[in-house]
Design an enzyme around this catalytic site. Structure first.
Site, PDB file in Angstrom:
ATOM      1  N   LYS A  65      23.412  -8.892-110.634  1.00 52.47           N
ATOM      2  CA  LYS A  65      22.694  -9.598-109.576  1.00 52.47           C
ATOM      3  C   LYS A  65      21.188  -9.539-109.810  1.00 52.47           C
ATOM      4  O   LYS A  65      20.477 -10.532-109.617  1.00 52.47           O
ATOM      5  CB  LYS A  65      23.048  -8.984-108.224  1.00 52.47           C
ATOM      6  CG  LYS A  65      24.491  -9.226-107.797  1.00 52.47           C
ATOM      7  CD  LYS A  65      24.815  -8.496-106.504  1.00 52.47           C
ATOM      8  CE  LYS A  65      26.264  -8.718-106.090  1.00 52.47           C
ATOM      9  NZ  LYS A  65      26.597  -8.005-104.830  1.00 52.47           N
TER      10      LYS A  65
ATOM     11  N   CYS B 193      21.500  -4.681-105.714  1.00 51.29           N
ATOM     12  CA  CYS B 193      22.385  -3.624-105.218  1.00 51.29           C
ATOM     13  C   CYS B 193      23.810  -4.154-105.077  1.00 51.29           C
ATOM     14  O   CYS B 193      24.023  -5.345-104.838  1.00 51.29           O
ATOM     15  CB  CYS B 193      21.939  -3.117-103.851  1.00 51.29           C
ATOM     16  SG  CYS B 193      20.319  -2.340-103.795  1.00 51.29           S
ATOM     17  N   ASP B 194      24.763  -3.251-105.217  1.00 46.19           N
ATOM     18  CA  ASP B 194      26.144  -3.604-104.916  1.00 46.19           C
ATOM     19  C   ASP B 194      26.890  -2.340-104.485  1.00 46.19           C
ATOM     20  O   ASP B 194      26.709  -1.272-105.071  1.00 46.19           O
ATOM     21  CB  ASP B 194      26.856  -4.216-106.120  1.00 46.19           C
ATOM     22  CG  ASP B 194      28.200  -4.799-105.724  1.00 46.19           C
ATOM     23  OD1 ASP B 194      28.220  -5.939-105.224  1.00 46.19           O
ATOM     24  OD2 ASP B 194      29.229  -4.114-105.886  1.00 46.19           O
ATOM     25  N   SER B 195      27.715  -2.488-103.446  1.00 49.97           N
ATOM     26  CA  SER B 195      28.465  -1.349-102.920  1.00 49.97           C
ATOM     27  C   SER B 195      29.963  -1.579-103.018  1.00 49.97           C
ATOM     28  O   SER B 195      30.441  -2.689-102.772  1.00 49.97           O
ATOM     29  CB  SER B 195      28.098  -1.102-101.449  1.00 49.97           C
ATOM     30  OG  SER B 195      26.737  -0.794-101.296  1.00 49.97           O
TER      31      SER B 195
END
Length: 214
Positions: free
Chosen positions: A62, A82-84
Site C-alpha cells: 500500500k 499500514c495493514d492489520s
C-alpha cells in the site's frame, strides 16, 4: 522549522483519528492494492506466510503504491502504509466477507484470545531526505469476552464488524467485548504510534516534527 509533510496511505477512519488526536493531520491517499492478489503472489513466490508477514507485506504494498503516485506529483514528504490482520488458532483473518462470516468468527473467538498484527511501512520522499524505505510489525494480544449468541447477533447487526480486521474494534461499538490487551492499545485501533515514532527516528525525523501545534 516547518512541519514535515506526512501522507497516510490508508482508508481507515480510525487510523486518521488516532493521528489527529496525537496532533498530526496527515494527507490521506488510499491505495489501489488488490490485497488477495498481493498475498497470493507472495505465497507463490515465498511459500506459506505468517500472519505478521502478511500484515507487513500489505503495508509495504500500500505504501509503495501511494508513494509511486505521489512521486509523480513531486511530493516532498513521508508516506506511511499500514495493514492489520488477526491471528487466531494459527490462521490469518482480515475483514469478514459478510454478516454470517462475522458471526461465525465471533462464535469461535468468544472467551478466547488472538493476536492483532499491524504492519507499518514508511517511504521517505523528501527532496532532502534519506530516500529510505523501511517497516516493522507491532503485535498485540487481544482477549475477547464470552459473548452470548444474542450479543453476537446484535453486534454484527451494527455493521461494524464487517469494516474491521478480525471483526472487532476496541475504540467503537465493540469496545465492551474486549476484556483486555497485552501490548500497545493504539495498535489494536490500527496504527502503533510508538512504532511509527521509532521508524521515523531511524531516518532522523523526530515525532514532534509531524505535529501542527509546535
Amino acid at each position: 522549522m516547518t512541519t514535515v509533510p506526512f501522507c497516510l496511505a490508508s482508508a481507515s477512519p480510525a487510523r486518521l483519528t488516532t493521528f489527529r488526536h496525537a496532533g498530526v493531520e496527515p494527507h490521506v491517499v488510499v491505495s489501489g492494492v488488490d490485497e488477495d492478489a498481493a498475498v497470493a503472489d507472495a505465497t507463490e513466490r515465498l511459500g506459506e506466510l505468517g500472519s505478521d508477514d502478511i500484515a507487513l507485506l500489505l503495508a509495504r504494498a500500500k505504501c509503495e503504491d501511494v508513494a509511486a503516485r505521489l512521486e509523480e506529483e513531486e511530493w516532498d514528504g513521508l508516506v506511511l502504509g499500514c495493514d492489520s490482520v488477526l491471528e487466531f488458532d494459527g490462521r490469518t483473518y482480515g475483514k469478514p466477507v459478510d454478516a454470517a462470516h462475522a458471526a461465525s468468527r465471533w462464535q469461535g473467538m468468544r472467551g478466547r484470545s488472538g493476536v492483532l498484527h499491524t504492519g507499518h511501512w514508511v517511504i521517505d520522499l523528501r527532496d532532502e531526505g534519506t530516500g529510505a524505505t523501511l517497516g516493522a510489525v507491532c503485535s498485540t494480544t487481544v482477549h475477547f469476552a464470552d459473548l452470548s449468541d444474542e450479543e453476537i447477533e446484535a453486534y454484527v447487526a451494527t455493521g461494524e464488524p464487517l469494516k474491521a480486521a478480525g471483526a472487532f474494534t476496541i475504540d467503537g461499538i465493540g469496545g465492551p467485548y474486549v476484556t483486555g490487551i497485552e501490548g500497545d492499545h493504539h495498535n489494536v485501533v490500527g496504527v502503533s504510534l510508538p512504532l511509527v515514532r521509532e521508524l521515523l527516528s531511524e531516518i532522523d525525523v523526530p515525532w514532534h516534527h509531524l505535529r501542527q501545534d509546535r
